[in-house]
Design a protein around this motif. Structure first.
Motif, mmCIF file in Angstrom:
data_model
loop_
_atom_site.group_PDB
_atom_site.id
_atom_site.type_symbol
_atom_site.label_atom_id
_atom_site.label_comp_id
_atom_site.label_asym_id
_atom_site.label_seq_id
_atom_site.Cartn_x
_atom_site.Cartn_y
_atom_site.Cartn_z
ATOM 1 N N ALA A 1 0.836 -1.199 0.000
ATOM 2 C CA ALA A 1 0.000 0.000 0.000
ATOM 3 C C ALA A 1 0.872 1.251 0.000
ATOM 4 N N THR A 2 1.929 1.222 0.796
ATOM 5 C CA THR A 2 2.868 2.337 0.860
ATOM 6 C C THR A 2 4.216 1.835 1.346
ATOM 7 N N SER A 3 5.267 2.521 0.934
ATOM 8 C CA SER A 3 6.605 2.182 1.431
ATOM 9 C C SER A 3 7.034 3.123 2.545
ATOM 10 N N TYR A 4 6.204 4.112 2.865
ATOM 11 C CA TYR A 4 6.493 4.997 3.988
ATOM 12 C C TYR A 4 6.255 4.279 5.313
ATOM 13 N N CYS A 5 7.032 4.657 6.323
ATOM 14 C CA CYS A 5 6.792 4.138 7.666
ATOM 15 C C CYS A 5 6.910 5.288 8.661
ATOM 16 N N ASN A 6 6.111 5.231 9.714
ATOM 17 C CA ASN A 6 6.119 6.264 10.742
ATOM 18 C C ASN A 6 7.131 5.994 11.850
ATOM 19 N N GLY B 1 13.987 7.905 -3.264
ATOM 20 C CA GLY B 1 13.314 7.835 -4.553
ATOM 21 C C GLY B 1 12.340 6.683 -4.657
ATOM 22 N N MET B 2 12.343 5.786 -3.672
ATOM 23 C CA MET B 2 11.467 4.619 -3.706
ATOM 24 C C MET B 2 10.323 4.741 -2.712
ATOM 25 N N LEU B 3 10.109 5.925 -2.173
ATOM 26 C CA LEU B 3 9.033 6.139 -1.216
ATOM 27 C C LEU B 3 7.780 6.641 -1.920
ATOM 28 N N GLY B 4 6.651 6.076 -1.550
ATOM 29 C CA GLY B 4 5.400 6.514 -2.164
ATOM 30 C C GLY B 4 4.250 5.644 -1.708
ATOM 31 N N LYS B 5 3.068 5.900 -2.248
ATOM 32 C CA LYS B 5 1.899 5.092 -1.940
ATOM 33 C C LYS B 5 1.185 4.725 -3.238
ATOM 34 N N MET B 6 0.566 3.547 -3.263
ATOM 35 C CA MET B 6 -0.107 3.071 -4.463
ATOM 36 C C MET B 6 -1.386 3.862 -4.692
ATOM 37 N N ARG C 1 7.051 -3.127 2.860
ATOM 38 C CA ARG C 1 8.127 -2.392 3.523
ATOM 39 C C ARG C 1 7.617 -1.303 4.463
ATOM 40 N N GLY C 2 6.428 -0.784 4.233
ATOM 41 C CA GLY C 2 5.948 0.359 4.986
ATOM 42 C C GLY C 2 4.826 0.032 5.959
ATOM 43 N N GLU C 3 4.224 1.092 6.494
ATOM 44 C CA GLU C 3 3.106 0.987 7.427
ATOM 45 C C GLU C 3 1.808 1.246 6.658
ATOM 46 N N PRO C 4 0.990 0.215 6.442
ATOM 47 C CA PRO C 4 -0.204 0.358 5.603
ATOM 48 C C PRO C 4 -1.218 1.381 6.105
ATOM 49 N N LEU C 5 -1.270 1.612 7.420
ATOM 50 C CA LEU C 5 -2.234 2.574 7.943
ATOM 51 C C LEU C 5 -1.880 4.016 7.585
ATOM 52 N N LEU C 6 -0.701 4.245 6.998
ATOM 53 C CA LEU C 6 -0.357 5.567 6.489
ATOM 54 C C LEU C 6 -1.066 5.869 5.176
ATOM 55 N N PRO D 1 -4.141 6.675 3.164
ATOM 56 C CA PRO D 1 -5.464 7.171 3.543
ATOM 57 C C PRO D 1 -6.618 6.332 3.007
ATOM 58 N N ASP D 2 -6.357 5.557 1.954
ATOM 59 C CA ASP D 2 -7.422 4.781 1.322
ATOM 60 C C ASP D 2 -7.387 3.302 1.686
ATOM 61 N N ILE D 3 -6.668 2.940 2.754
ATOM 62 C CA ILE D 3 -6.555 1.516 3.074
ATOM 63 C C ILE D 3 -7.911 0.872 3.337
ATOM 64 N N PRO D 4 -8.888 1.535 3.981
ATOM 65 C CA PRO D 4 -10.200 0.894 4.128
ATOM 66 C C PRO D 4 -10.871 0.638 2.775
#
Length: 325
Positions: free
Chosen positions: A55-60, A75-80, A106-111, A113-116
């Motif tokens: 869903a995203t490669s960002y993590c909090n 350069g590899m950070l983003g969200k689908m 790799r990231g935190e999916p709850l970051l 916004p459209d995960i639901p």
């Protein structure tokens, strides 16, 4: 609440392949049977059983032991985006069912916004088993209600240790009190919504100082399942291990990163099994990629060490040693 105590050192794949609820549908049981039996018999389905969709490669957080985020440069950070996500899932239908989707890589999916909405859309496309891993820092009451209402089947919450100081020393940026509060909220909201899902798994990487019995006792009231996982340092690659071992992932799943990049394995830290981009290439074509078919054949013949991306793979090494090959 029922509880399953997973013995220390259990592999996360056990959750993905062997635990079948008593009330499971026939189709779900068939999914789990294929998950276990297809790799053993080298049976290749027309499409993957499961997709790891990032869903995203960002993590909090910046966990001290994390072997994923260190592999992600800026350069590899983003969200689908949802258009790409829908495009991927729309390639499956009743005849060619996608049975499982995991929204973390790799990231935190709850970051995202459209995960639901991603969960809801996957359910509308007939996906049976939807889940993700989370550090639970963002698991607010609103988020809990949203993911439960969307139909999330399972959630794995990563918690290291049993007390505040040790936890926060390795989970950089996390707050232990927030964690406990969010766990209590998830349980309360699930009860209030009279839902039996998501099934809650609490897990830790087996780090020095974590006692298995103490860990299970501490987190058992908050979960349906508690587990400890062996730590695998993906930055260290031990090459040249020759063993007649075939990786089950080649007959089970594909991994798709947030930008659409498709890989044959979710342990491919050197990115050697790139199969193209889902924006331009179908999942079917990626799954039947000529080079991937050749790699499967090498694994079948017990020659997986001849595959550069597989030779030295920490997960492969751990499985070989575990099996005594």
């Amino acid at each position: 609440m029922s509880s399953i105590d997973v013995t220390p050192n259990s592999n996360f794949n056990s959750m993905e392949g062997s635990v079948v609820p008593d009330n499971a549908s026939d189709e779900y049981r068939e999914y789990r049977r294929c998950w276990a039996d297809n790799p053993k018999g080298f049976i290749l389905r027309d499409i993957p059983l499961h997709l790891d969709i990032e869903a995203t490669s960002y993590c909090n957080l910046r966990c001290s032991f994390c072997d994923r985020q260190i592999l992600v440069d800026k350069g590899m950070l983003g969200k689908m985006d949802m258009e790409l996500f829908r495009h991927i899932l729309d390639q499956f239908d009743e005849e060619h069912r996608l049975w499982g989707v995991k929204f973390s890589y790799r990231g935190e999916p709850l970051l995202h916004p459209d995960i639901p909405e991603m969960i809801r859309y996957a359910k509308s496309r007939g996906v049976l088993d939807i889940y993700f891993n989370t550090n639970a820092m963002l698991l607010t009451e609103d988020k809990c209600r949203a993911i439960i209402d969307a139909g999330l089947d399972r959630i794995s919450i990563s918690i290291d240790g049993t007390e505040k100081t040790a936890y926060e020393s390795v989970r950089i940026g996390a707050n232990f009190d927030t964690l406990v509060k969010n766990l209590e909220t998830l349980l309360r909201v699930r009860d209030e919504m009279r839902s039996y899902i998501p099934k809650i798994r609490i897990q830790t990487v087996k780090l020095p100082g974590i006692d298995a019995d103490e860990y299970i006792k501490k987190w058992k009231p908050y979960a349906d399942e508690v587990a400890m996982l062996e730590y695998t340092d993906e930055s260290k690659r031990e090459k040249g291990i020759d063993a007649k071992w075939a990786c089950p992932q080649l007959w089970q799943r594909l991994t798709i990163e947030w930008d659409g990049s498709v890989f044959a394995c979710n342990n491919d830290s050197i990115r050697g099994l790139y199969l193209g981009n889902a924006k331009e290439r179908s999942i079917y074509d990626c799954w039947h990629d000529e080079r991937l078919m050749e790699i499967r054949e090498l694994h079948k013949q017990g020659r997986s060490c001849e595959v550069e991306a597989c030779d030295g793979c920490p997960w492969r090494t751990a499985q070989i040693r575990k099996s005594g090959l």
